[in-house]
Motif scaffolding. Structure first.
Motif, short mmCIF file in Angstrom:
data_model
loop_
_atom_site.label_atom_id
_atom_site.label_comp_id
_atom_site.label_asym_id
_atom_site.label_seq_id
_atom_site.Cartn_x
_atom_site.Cartn_y
_atom_site.Cartn_z
N GLN B 203 45.14 51.70 44.24
CA GLN B 203 45.04 50.32 43.77
C GLN B 203 46.16 49.98 42.78
N LEU B 204 46.52 50.94 41.93
CA LEU B 204 47.63 50.68 41.01
C LEU B 204 48.96 50.60 41.77
N GLY B 205 49.07 51.38 42.85
CA GLY B 205 50.26 51.30 43.68
C GLY B 205 50.41 49.92 44.30
N LYS B 206 49.30 49.40 44.80
CA LYS B 206 49.33 48.04 45.36
C LYS B 206 49.71 47.02 44.29
N ARG B 207 49.13 47.17 43.11
CA ARG B 207 49.44 46.23 42.02
C ARG B 207 50.91 46.28 41.63
N ALA B 208 51.54 47.46 41.82
CA ALA B 208 52.96 47.60 41.48
C ALA B 208 53.88 47.13 42.60
N GLY B 209 53.27 46.70 43.71
CA GLY B 209 54.08 46.13 44.79
C GLY B 209 54.44 47.08 45.89
N ALA B 210 53.88 48.29 45.87
CA ALA B 210 54.19 49.26 46.94
C ALA B 210 53.36 48.96 48.18
N LYS B 211 53.91 49.40 49.32
CA LYS B 211 53.07 49.52 50.51
C LYS B 211 52.36 50.86 50.38
N VAL B 212 51.04 50.84 50.44
CA VAL B 212 50.28 52.06 50.14
C VAL B 212 49.61 52.61 51.39
N TYR B 213 49.90 53.88 51.66
CA TYR B 213 49.30 54.60 52.78
C TYR B 213 48.41 55.71 52.22
N ALA B 214 47.17 55.68 52.62
CA ALA B 214 46.18 56.59 52.04
C ALA B 214 45.83 57.71 53.01
N ILE B 215 45.59 58.88 52.46
CA ILE B 215 45.11 60.01 53.27
C ILE B 215 43.75 60.42 52.72
N ALA B 216 42.75 60.47 53.60
CA ALA B 216 41.41 60.87 53.18
C ALA B 216 40.79 61.70 54.29
N GLU B 324 42.46 49.26 28.20
CA GLU B 324 42.29 47.81 28.11
C GLU B 324 42.74 47.14 29.42
N GLU B 325 43.89 47.59 29.93
CA GLU B 325 44.42 47.00 31.16
C GLU B 325 43.46 47.22 32.33
N MET B 326 42.98 48.47 32.45
CA MET B 326 42.12 48.77 33.60
C MET B 326 40.72 48.19 33.43
N ALA B 327 40.25 48.09 32.19
CA ALA B 327 38.94 47.46 31.96
C ALA B 327 38.97 45.99 32.38
N GLY B 328 40.08 45.35 32.09
CA GLY B 328 40.23 43.96 32.51
C GLY B 328 40.18 43.83 34.02
N ALA B 329 40.81 44.76 34.70
CA ALA B 329 40.83 44.72 36.16
C ALA B 329 39.48 45.08 36.75
N LEU B 330 38.74 45.96 36.07
CA LEU B 330 37.37 46.25 36.51
C LEU B 330 36.51 45.00 36.36
N ALA B 331 36.69 44.32 35.24
CA ALA B 331 35.85 43.16 34.93
C ALA B 331 36.11 42.02 35.91
N ASP B 332 37.36 41.82 36.28
CA ASP B 332 37.64 40.71 37.20
C ASP B 332 37.51 41.12 38.67
N GLY B 333 37.10 42.35 38.88
CA GLY B 333 36.81 42.79 40.24
C GLY B 333 38.02 43.24 41.04
N SER B 334 39.19 43.21 40.44
CA SER B 334 40.39 43.57 41.20
C SER B 334 40.59 45.09 41.27
N LEU B 335 39.88 45.82 40.45
CA LEU B 335 39.93 47.29 40.51
C LEU B 335 38.51 47.75 40.84
N LYS B 336 38.42 48.49 41.94
CA LYS B 336 37.09 48.85 42.43
C LYS B 336 36.83 50.35 42.32
N SER B 337 35.56 50.69 42.25
CA SER B 337 35.22 52.11 42.16
C SER B 337 33.88 52.36 42.83
N LYS B 338 33.59 53.62 43.02
CA LYS B 338 32.36 54.02 43.70
C LYS B 338 31.90 55.33 43.08
N PHE B 339 30.59 55.46 42.88
CA PHE B 339 30.05 56.68 42.29
C PHE B 339 29.15 57.40 43.29
#
Lengths: 376, 376
Positions: B203-216, B324-339
């Protein structure tokens, strides 16, 4: 022929007679790609009529006087993606060298015997031309832009431009300055330390204030490194106590790596926090069909360390300043070098493998011809 | 129990009664060092009398509410030089976690239920305490300086401090910001992309403007990465066409590596000039007695690329701004997580190996106790 320091003067002649030119000249081409070690059938010597070398408009005919043998040349034989395309089968083997302009085509700005334009230095000295990747040939027709002029500074000699003031020396220079980030008191290891690149890296490391530990492949090389180049200690990697001995250095901050393989893997276990590894070459692996793997790279995480590769092509804008700095150090004797010369272009394929066995003792050069117009 | 986004509220209670405390509490210690995979005899659960936890001057008694399971914990089991000393045999397993202060010693500035001082955030929210490496225990006596207070920002929850706003998220943050040097349009690969670190790195890669390819490691994870996290494409490394599929990405500029091993070796052949590899972790190798070697590191030279390890401990001064930066992104929903939550401290040794097999689906947490004073 071993040449140390500045005792040699390169026999570049300007008085020659085109009537005395040979009818044929030798050229050495890639005959087959070696899987492992370079073998007798890897290269093939060809005779070509000199009359076939027609000098077109804006071109020059160069007589090659010196060729440089460098570990990177093993990479040019490999059919793989790299910073230069591989040499093709049947193509003249790529190499750096020195030569003299003996004929200039119509419209050429380069009269016979005169310097050609290029990125190196200033047009102070005429006669000598650094051939950019001209290859293993006695004569070559080249475009002006394919050659660099070099100006040999006072206290230096032309062949220094194949060594300290050329690709090997510049490689050491930019690896040390751009990657290693040496701070006074840092502990630094240099492998391949008696080689053309390594010996400059050792000396630049000392100048930057590091404690320098050298790794080389014989007792004689180690003695030269300690006595002549002033490294703090040199280790013979062929000694049975090598691994134990090296541990006495403690953990290190900088590793200038010319060999790769087992020694790189060993040093990965000996890093201080924030260590820098400049990956310059991997001479131990160039002949390997399948390079040996690095086991210990996870220490890079724990030690917040980096391995970084580099190529001097990325620093061409800084070449003149680097050459000036090192030429000054050559002239005042604070930067030392050693040459190992073989004679005759046909010795190039014979001597190239010495770089990998460690047989050479100094920067390995081929003296192509003692006479510019030697008869075949 | 899978918890997505902010649907959970951590059950930290402030109303408890010391008279209802249990007589004994559980603690899980290292019983033997695993050679490879973590095994049933690697850890041992012990019961200790709570009366043995005497709270001295300036100390606090903490009831542990949540434990974090992280790949780095496999490294703590290894008797080797690293950024932290190994956990000793018989010692409580080291871990991050959350807890609440239930008793404060004489002279302690920390009243019961109140926050303790520490480097994280501001003292806005009371009740919750981030235990620094307190370990797998239900209760612990700690010195004040051993704990950090955390302040849960609006839109976040306390367990985010074990994930996006804690070690995993900060690891991704500083790897991306300090090592990867992303330029808009860069192609970036993230391995372990569905994990706690990897998902933030994507997600931070996308925010920095990269094309992001994920391996899972599963179709479901890949779908989550593409649909929820917005990566450009996700690849399942367990698919038979994985290597072929990944080639469709072309050469890449940045690799955020959480897995090491074969995938790192593969990506070493896929680098653009000047590529950066942030070596964050090597989860594929942590259980290996002898890590698999990297064969393709010579491409680092040709591509002038680097591999650099890092540890977030080196960036503590920048933690508040990052949180602070990431908390803001969590709050506005632009940074997502899963537990992914397991219940009961005795599940910690059972669930820890899931990180290496890929069984977990989200940031893996142990909910230690549902009641602060649960009877044993």
């Amino acid at each position: 022929m071993n040449i140390t320091g500045s005792v040699i003067s390169a026999p570049v002649q300007t008085n020659f007679n085109l009537n005395h030119m040979p009818s044929y000249y030798k050229r050495i081409v890639l005959a087959s790609r070696p899987e492992g070690d370079i073998e007798p059938n890897t290269f093939r010597t060809e005779l070509h009529p000199l009359s076939g070398l027609s000098v077109g408009d804006g071109e020059i005919l160069v007589q090659v006087t010196w060729l440089s043998l460098d570990p990177a040349m093993r990479g040019y034989l490999r059919d793989a993606r790299s910073y230069l395309p591989p040499v093709k089968i049947g193509e003249t083997m790529r190499s750096q060298g020195l030569g003299v302009v003996i004929k200039a085509g119509n419209g050429s700005s380069v009269p016979v015997g005169q310097i050609v334009a290029g990125p190196f230095g200033e047009p102070i000295l005429l006669r000598v031309t650094l051939l950019k990747l001209a290859g293993w040939t006695e004569y070559a027709v080249m475009k002006e832009k394919q050659v660099d002029k070099i100006s040999v500074p006072k206290g230096a000699q032309d062949i220094d431009f194949l060594n300290t003031l050329g690709m090997p020396g510049l490689t050491a220079y930019f690896g040390i300055k751009e990657i290693c980030d040496i701070k006074p008191g840092d502990k630094m290891i240099v492998s391949g330390a008696a080689g053309a690149v390594g010996s400059v890296a050792c000396q630049l490391g000392k100048r930057a204030g590091a404690k320098v530990y050298a790794i080389a492949g014989s007792k004689e090389k180690c003695e030269w490194l300690e006595r002549e180049l002033g490294v703090d200690r040199a280790f013979n990697y062929k000694s049975t106590s090598f691994r134990k001995d090296l541990k006495e250095v403690g953990y290190i901050d900088v590793y200038f790596d010319n060999v790769g393989g087992d020694i790189l893997d060993l040093i990965l276990t000996r890093l201080n926090i924030g260590a820098r590894i400049a990956l310059c070459g991997a001479i131990s692996q160039y002949n390997a069909a399948k390079p040996k793997g690095l086991q210990n790279y996870l220490t890079l995480i724990a030690m917040r360390a980096k391995i970084q590769g580099f190529i001097i092509f990325d620093y061409t804008a800084k070449f003149p300043a680097a050459i000036e700095e090192m030429a000054g150090a050559l002239a005042d004797g604070s930067l030392k070098s050693k040459f190992h010369v073989v004679e005759g272009i046909e010795q190039a394929p014979v001597a190239l493998p010495w770089l990998f066995s460690g047989k050479n003792n100094g920067k390995l050069l081929v003296k192509v011809q003692t006479e510019p117009s030697a008869k075949l």
